[in-house]
Design a protein around this motif. Structure first.
Motif, mmCIF file in Angstrom:
data_model
loop_
_atom_site.group_PDB
_atom_site.id
_atom_site.type_symbol
_atom_site.label_atom_id
_atom_site.label_comp_id
_atom_site.label_asym_id
_atom_site.label_seq_id
_atom_site.Cartn_x
_atom_site.Cartn_y
_atom_site.Cartn_z
ATOM 1 N N ASN A 174 60.696 35.047 55.618
ATOM 2 C CA ASN A 174 59.520 35.492 54.897
ATOM 3 C C ASN A 174 58.690 36.314 55.876
ATOM 4 O O ASN A 174 57.948 35.774 56.689
ATOM 5 N N ALA B 141 55.010 42.387 58.452
ATOM 6 C CA ALA B 141 53.911 42.322 59.417
ATOM 7 C C ALA B 141 53.688 43.695 60.052
ATOM 8 O O ALA B 141 54.635 44.396 60.390
ATOM 9 N N THR C 294 49.087 42.252 49.027
ATOM 10 C CA THR C 294 50.334 41.863 49.677
ATOM 11 C C THR C 294 50.663 42.812 50.818
ATOM 12 O O THR C 294 50.276 43.974 50.826
ATOM 13 N N GLN C 295 51.411 42.255 51.756
ATOM 14 C CA GLN C 295 51.904 43.012 52.897
ATOM 15 C C GLN C 295 53.408 42.728 52.968
ATOM 16 O O GLN C 295 53.809 41.567 53.103
ATOM 17 N N SER C 296 54.239 43.746 52.850
ATOM 18 C CA SER C 296 55.682 43.508 52.791
ATOM 19 C C SER C 296 56.257 43.092 54.137
ATOM 20 O O SER C 296 57.163 42.260 54.195
ATOM 21 N N GLY D 58 56.580 38.898 54.970
ATOM 22 C CA GLY D 58 55.369 39.449 54.394
ATOM 23 C C GLY D 58 54.222 38.463 54.402
ATOM 24 O O GLY D 58 54.316 37.362 54.944
ATOM 25 N N ALA D 59 53.134 38.895 53.789
ATOM 26 C CA ALA D 59 51.943 38.049 53.712
ATOM 27 C C ALA D 59 51.206 38.359 52.414
ATOM 28 O O ALA D 59 51.345 39.438 51.842
ATOM 29 N N VAL D 60 50.424 37.381 51.954
ATOM 30 C CA VAL D 60 49.600 37.541 50.762
ATOM 31 C C VAL D 60 48.197 37.051 51.083
ATOM 32 O O VAL D 60 48.030 35.971 51.646
ATOM 33 N N ASN D 61 47.205 37.847 50.765
ATOM 34 C CA ASN D 61 45.808 37.426 50.834
ATOM 35 C C ASN D 61 45.286 37.355 49.406
ATOM 36 O O ASN D 61 45.427 38.316 48.653
ATOM 37 N N PHE E 219 48.044 46.161 53.940
ATOM 38 C CA PHE E 219 48.002 45.342 52.733
ATOM 39 C C PHE E 219 47.782 46.263 51.532
ATOM 40 O O PHE E 219 47.047 47.247 51.620
#
Length: 186
Positions: free
Chosen positions: A14, A56, A52-54, A16-19, A60
Motif C-alpha cells: 500500500n 508517496a 488521495t495520493q497514489s 498511497g495515502a488518503v486524507n 494529493f
C-alpha cells in the motif's frame, strides 16, 4: 561467469495515502404522545475533505464528490432520518435515507449522479403471550417502500461496477423488499 543477483518481491504494498475529514452527527428527540412514545431523529456524515495520493511524494488529489480512479466515490452528504411511535404493544417507524448527488468518473468523463432518497418502514406488534412465548413480536419491514430506482450511473466498460447502470457502493438495485419476521427475546 557468475549470474547477477536478482530479487523479485511480489507482495502487495500500500504505497498511497488518503486524507479525509468530516463531521458525523446524530440527534434524536422523544416525547409522550397519543398514549405512547414518539421519536424523531437524524444521523449522518458530512465529509469536508477526501483526497488521495497514489504514491508517496506525489501530490494529493481532491476526490470529494467525484472519486476519479477510485472504486469508492466519496459522497459529501449521507444521512438517515427517522420518525416513529411506540407503546406497549405496537411500534411504527419510518426512515428517510439520503445520499447526496455526486460525480462518477468513468471512461475519462465525469457523469452527474442524482441524489438518492429511498424510504423504509417498520411495523411491529408484541404478541400478548405469557410464559415461554412472552417477549415475542411479529414485524413487517419494507425497505424502499416506493420502489425507487437507484440513480443511473454510466459505469463504463471496465472494473467491478462495469455495465451495472448504478453505483454498487451507494445504491441498491433490488427495489422494494418486504420482510415479515417473528422475534423472541429471552
Amino acid at each position: 561467469g557468475a549470474l547477477p543477483g536478482l530479487l523479485l518481491d511480489l507482495r502487495s504494498n500500500n504505497l498511497g495515502a488518503v486524507n479525509f475529514a468530516g463531521v458525523d452527527f446524530n440527534a434524536s428527540y422523544s416525547m409522550d404522545v397519543l398514549g405512547g412514545k414518539g421519536t424523531i431523529g437524524v444521523a449522518g456524515t458530512r465529509l469536508t475533505l477526501y483526497e488521495t495520493q497514489s504514491v508517496a511524494g506525489q501530490p494529493f488529489i481532491n476526490q470529494l464528490g467525484t472519486g476519479q480512479g477510485l472504486s469508492v466515490h466519496p459522497i459529501k452528504w449521507q444521512a438517515r432520518g427517522n420518525i416513529g411511535w411506540s407503546n406497549d404493544a405496537f411500534d411504527v417507524e419510518a426512515y428517510l435515507n439520503y445520499t447526496h448527488k455526486y460525480l462518477y468518473f468513468s471512461d475519462n468523463v465525469f457523469h452527474a449522479v442524482r441524489a438518492y432518497t429511498p424510504i423504509d418502514v417498520h411495523v411491529g406488534y408484541k404478541l400478548p403471550f405469557e410464559g415461554m412465548m412472552s417477549g415475542s413480536q411479529v414485524t413487517l419491514d419494507v425497505d424502499n417502500i416506493f420502489d425507487q430506482d437507484p440513480p443511473y450511473v454510466n459505469t463504463g466498460v471496465a472494473g467491478r461496477n462495469a455495465g451495472n447502470g448504478f453505483d454498487v457502493n451507494s445504491a441498491n438495485p433490488i427495489g422494494r423488499v418486504i420482510t415479515v419476521g417473528v422475534h423472541k427475546t429471552f
